[in-house]
Structure formats: structure tokens, C-alpha cells
Design a protein around this motif. Structure first.
Motif, short mmCIF file in Angstrom:
data_model
loop_
_atom_site.label_atom_id
_atom_site.label_comp_id
_atom_site.label_asym_id
_atom_site.label_seq_id
_atom_site.Cartn_x
_atom_site.Cartn_y
_atom_site.Cartn_z
N THR A 189 0.79 -1.29 -0.02
CA THR A 189 -0.03 -0.13 -0.28
C THR A 189 0.70 1.39 0.04
N VAL A 190 1.81 1.45 0.68
CA VAL A 190 2.66 2.49 0.80
C VAL A 190 4.17 2.22 0.98
N MET A 236 -1.03 3.46 5.77
CA MET A 236 -1.49 2.34 4.99
C MET A 236 -3.07 2.55 5.24
N ILE A 237 -3.49 3.27 6.24
CA ILE A 237 -5.17 3.61 6.50
C ILE A 237 -5.32 4.79 5.97
N THR A 238 -4.44 5.64 6.42
CA THR A 238 -4.82 7.47 5.83
C THR A 238 -4.59 7.79 4.57
N GLY A 257 -12.13 -2.69 -1.28
CA GLY A 257 -12.83 -2.56 0.07
C GLY A 257 -12.02 -1.75 1.13
N GLY A 258 -10.77 -1.45 0.82
CA GLY A 258 -9.63 -0.87 1.57
C GLY A 258 -8.95 -1.70 2.47
N ALA A 259 -7.93 -1.28 3.22
CA ALA A 259 -6.84 -2.10 3.89
C ALA A 259 -7.64 -2.69 5.15
N VAL A 260 -8.69 -1.87 5.72
CA VAL A 260 -9.15 -2.33 7.01
C VAL A 260 -9.93 -3.46 6.93
N LEU A 261 -10.70 -3.54 5.70
CA LEU A 261 -11.58 -4.65 5.34
C LEU A 261 -10.71 -5.91 5.42
#
Length: 522
Positions: A455-456, A465-467, A475-479
Motif C-alpha cells: 500500500t505505501v 496504510m490506512i490514512t 474494500g480498503g485495507a481495514v476490510l
């Protein structure tokens, strides 16, 4: 009082847990980032469209596939650079549904795996079809691994074997299930076959024999059609448990009609798988003789078998670390803490085996260890002169998973009954709980570390990685993190529950009889 725990509940719960972890990997890994994944995706898409091999080209076999499938080969800007995120890769233009001509280095591979997983590209366009192939591979591979948990749930002494299964599932095993690679079927299928054979040998039951043989034949069919060497792993998974029986036990086993039918089916499947190998090995010959320079020529071509054998021995630590986890194109190793955790767990099983195993159990344990340490170097030795050094760590995972689980299975039989009863006490439950917690932590940390890299980039702060991700999974990293963590916890809970629960098939515990655990045929 210990509660009963249905094997069917174990199977479906383990299947869900393993599928969650594997699908999380399918989403968290950029498309085309798996080992040789573009070649495998192209092969899968071409096989389901009727092209089993395709004519020879400069860099592989020429096939026609949707543009989205060929596009995965362009996603290489971040490979071998841990500080480069996957956001640099070019986006897919248009729907990707138009047909293009491309080449795949996997063209000569056995088509079984690709035919089973490639069909989503016929129904879905663009990236959806590619993720669909990954998800199908993940679900089927997870089902085969879940069969091992189902089988162990029917054993009388299952606490140690269940823990052994947990240890056998290194982060690399789960990762390979989540990308498009025939190693997924090879590893998961070989372990399921091995678990079925150990069930038949160590815990005989005429009532359960047909079901166990069904699992064995189906998973063997999927495993043997994966890679060139896959029939060998399946053969070892079937043959090694027979060491626990002796000749009389083997003869008695072969008198069973269900065993005869299953053995016949396995022989036919094996012949079909091995018959494809002469086609598959043409790739190495073409790589060596081509003058175009397009094919990759592996190092050490022309070296002696002894050189290949010794090179594998000297790289044992590297290959061992890769079997624990080295993601992407072998450019994203797991954190050191994960390597340490798995090394300690595997070492504990081996040390316990050295101390406790005797007679046939000891012979079986030695055979497992020799299979793990010597068979891969022998394979590389046989191939190096004509094909060069081709071994990658994950290729040896069938032997590692069989060794970890197999030693745990016979350790359960070798442990005295009084010690086993003590093992179900608070102290024993704490040990199982600690191992389960180590599994959750080491698996989750390895997953999060790889997702952070994609991701980064590894050098960037974790919170980004989240922000502020440069690349983000569907669905995003949190999912993805949540799904993987939930699956890991659920799988650990299954193992703890098997430790605490009462076997529905065990009447000896209720009646107070001493169980005879001497290996015998059904």
C-alpha cells in the motif's frame, strides 16, 4: 464435562476461517503480484477457452485471452523494491474484455488446476474476473485444508494433531491459496491426502472408511494435476503412513473392497498426471536450446547432480525461511518475529518426537524428516544438468506440512494416557492457548507487514496504510485486515475447541476402557 464437537461443524467452520484468510490475501495482494501469477492467469484464461497449450512463441506459448488478463504482466514496477508501493502500476484501460494475443511461460503446465479455477474469466470482465479466479482457487484450496481438520475431529486423541495442523499452516501456505498458482492445490491437496491416510491407519473405522477414501481420491486428483512433481508428493502422502502398519497390515487393508476401488482410481489419475510430464518438461528443453534469448535460462545449467544436491543443502536456511513466508515474487519476506515463532513451534514438535517416538512411530518420524531434508535436494539434483537451478522455497511445503502434522499425529499416540489426561487440564489448555495465540499473532503480523509494503512501501509510516494509501485493496485495507484477523482467530478457536471437546465417536472415555492405539488396518 467435555462437550461434543461435531466434525461437520469443524469442517465448515475451518473452511470459513481458511477462506477468510485466503481471500483476504487475494484482495491484499495486487493483481499479478503472486509468483509468476501473470503467466498462471493467462494459462487459466486460455485453458477455459479451449487452448490447453498454444503454439510456441519467443517467450512462451501463444494464446488468446481477454486484455485484462494480459494486463497483469504490466504490473511489475514495484517488484524487488520493498520501498516502492503498488500505486506505480498502470491502471487497466477500458473494460479489458477485448481479446488479445499474448504469451505465457506456463503454457506446458498440466491444465487441471487452470481448468478448475479459470472459469470466472468467462463470466466476469476486467479486474472482477481476475479476483474471481483468485477467490475460486482460495475457496477450493481452503476446502481441502478444512478436510484435514474434519478428519482430525474424528480422532480419539486429537489435541496434539490439531495443534500440529495449525503449525503446518505457515503464512506461505495461506498466502499461496490467495493468489493464482498451482502450488495451492499441490500443498493443500497433499496435506489432505496425508490426513486421510493417517486417519485410516491410526484410527481405523469401517463406518468412516468410505468417507475418508472419498476425501483422499478427490484431493489427490486435484493435487496430482497441479505441477510436474505433484504426483510424487501425493505418493509420499499415501505411502509414508503405511510404514505404521507393516506388511500384514497393508495386506489386510488392501483386502477391503473400498480400498481396491479407490486404489484403482488413484492409479488411473496418477497415470494421467504423469503422462502430461513429458509435455511439461519440454519447456526446460526449449529454454536451454532456444537461440532467441527470450526464454529465461535458469542458473547452473549443465552442472552435475552432486552440485545441485549440495547447493540445495547449503540453501536450507533460505528455503526454510521462504517456506514460512516470502510473498510476492519472493521479494516480500515475513518479519523476523514470524520466522522465530514458527521455528520454535516446529522445533518443539521435532524435539518431542526425538524424545517420545519408538519402534514404528520412530521409523515413521525418521522417514518424514528424510523426506523433508533429502527429497527436494534429490529432485533438484536430477533436474539441474538439463534445466538449471529452479527450486523455490514453497516447492518444499508439501514435505514440511506433512512432517509437522505427521509428527504431531504419532506423538498423540505415543503420549501415555495419564499424560494425555493431564494435558486436558488447565496447564494443557494454557499450552494450546499459547500456541493458538502465537499462530494468530505471527500470521496477522506477516499479513499486515505485506499489506503495508504493497500500500505505501515498507519505509513509510504504518498509519499511512490506512490514512494515505498509494494503492488500496478492494474494500480498503481495514476490510482485508479485519477479514484475515477474524479467520485466524476462528481457526485458532477451532483448535482450542477440539482440545476441550469430547469426541462423538469415542465411547471408551465414557466407559473407562483403555484405548489400544497400536496401528492396525481397517
Amino acid at each position: 464435562m467435555r462437550k461434543r464437537f461435531s466434525p461437520r461443524v469443524v469442517f465448515f467452520t475451518a473452511w470459513i476461517a481458511l477462506s477468510l484468510m485466503s481471500i483476504a490475501w487475494a484482495f491484499a495482494s495486487p493483481l499479478g503480484s503472486g509468483p509468476d501469477e501473470p503467466a498462471h492467469l493467462i494459462k487459466a484464461a486460455s485453458v477455459v477457452r479451449g487452448e490447453l497449450v498454444g503454439p510456441q512463441g519467443d517467450t512462451g506459448n501463444i494464446v488468446d485471452v481477454p486484455a485484462a488478463v494480459a494486463w497483469t504482466a504490466t504490473q511489475d514496477c514495484y517488484r524487488f523494491d520493498l520501498n516502492q508501493d503498488a500505486g506505480c502500476a498502470p491502471a487497466l484501460e477500458g473494460s479489458g474484455s477485448e481479446t488479445v494475443t499474448t504469451e505465457t511461460s506456463a503454457g506446458y503446465n498440466n491444465p487441471v488446476y487452470y481448468a478448475v479455477v479459470g472459469w470466472p474469466t468467462l463470466l466476469l470482465t476486467g479486474e472482477a474476473g481476475l479476483y474471481g479466479v483468485r477467490i475460486v482457487s482460495a475457496i477450493i484450496s481452503s476446502a481441502m485444508l478444512a478436510c484435514a481438520f474434519l478428519l482430525v475431529a474424528g480422532w480419539r486423541r486429537r489435541s496434539v494433531p490439531a495443534v500440529g495442523l495449525l503449525i503446518a499452516l505457515t503464512p506461505m501456505v495461506i498466502y499461496v491459496n490467495g493468489v493464482v498458482n498451482p502450488s495451492a492445490f499441490e500443498i493443500s491437496g497433499s496435506l489432505a491426502v496425508f490426513a486421510a491416510m493417517l486417519s485410516i491407519v491410526l484410527h481405523p473405522s469401517l463406518e468412516l472408511l468410505a468417507g475418508r477414501l472419498t476425501i483422499l481420491v478427490v484431493t489427490a486428483a486435484l493435487a496430482m494435476g497441479a505441477r510436474t512433481v505433484s504426483p510424487l508428493w501425493v505418493a509420499l502422502a499415501i505411502a509414508l503412513p503405511l510404514l505404521l502398519l507393516g506388511w500384514r497390515g497393508v495386506v489386510q487393508l488392501l483386502r477391503q473392497r473400498a480400498v481396491i476401488v479407490s486404489a484403482t482410481a488413484l492409479a488411473v489419475l496418477a497415470v494421467a498426471a504423469v503422462a502430461w510430464n513429458p509435455i511439461s518438461t519440454r519447456l526446460a528443453t526449449d529454454a536451454r536450446t532456444t537461440s532467441t534469448g527470450g526464454f529465461e535460462v535458469f542458473p547452473d545449467v549443465g552442472s552435475s547432480p552432486l552440485f545441485g544436491f549440495m547447493k540445495m543443502i547449503t540453501l536450507s536456511v533460505t528455503n526454510g525461511n521462504d517456506m514460512i513466508g516470502n510473498f510476492g515474487w519472493m521479494d516480500t519476506p515475513v518479519p523476523d518475529t514470524t520466522v522465530v515463532a514458527w521455528t520454535v513451534l516446529l522445533g518443539a514438535i521435532v524435539l518431542a518426537a526425538v524424545y517420545l517416538l519408538r519402534r514404528r512411530y520412530a521409523i515413521f518420524g525418521i522417514a518424514l524428516a528424510l523426506g523433508f531434508f533429502l527429497v527436494p535436494p534429490l529432485i533438484q539434483a536430477a533436474f539441474i544438468t538439463t534445466g538449471g537451478y529452479i527450486w523455490q522455497g514453497r516447492y518444499g511445503l508439501p514435505t514440511l506440512t506433512m512432517m509437522a502434522f505427521g509428527l504431531a499425529a504419532v506423538l498423540a499416540c505415543a503420549i501415555p494416557r495419564r499424560v494425555e489426561n493431564t494435558g486436558t487440564s488447565v496447564g494443557g489448555t494454557r499450552v494450546v492457548g499459547v500456541i493458538a495465540a502465537a499462530f494468530i499473532y505471527a500470521q496477522s503480523y506477516a499479513f499486515a507487514s505485506a499489506l503495508h509494503r504493497f500500500t505505501v512501501g515498507s519505509a513509510t509510516a504504518w498509519k499511512q496504510m490506512i490514512t494515505q494509501p498509494a494503492w488500496s485493496p478492494p474494500g480498503g485495507a481495514v476490510l482485508s485486515l479485519g477479514a484475515f484477523g477474524l479467520g485466524a482467530v476462528l481457526l485458532a478457536v477451532i483448535v482450542v475447541s477440539l482440545h476441550l471437546s469430547k469426541n462423538p465417536f469415542d465411547q471408551d472415555e465414557k466407559e473407562g476402557h483403555r484405548e489400544d492405539l497400536t496401528p492396525r488396518a481397517v
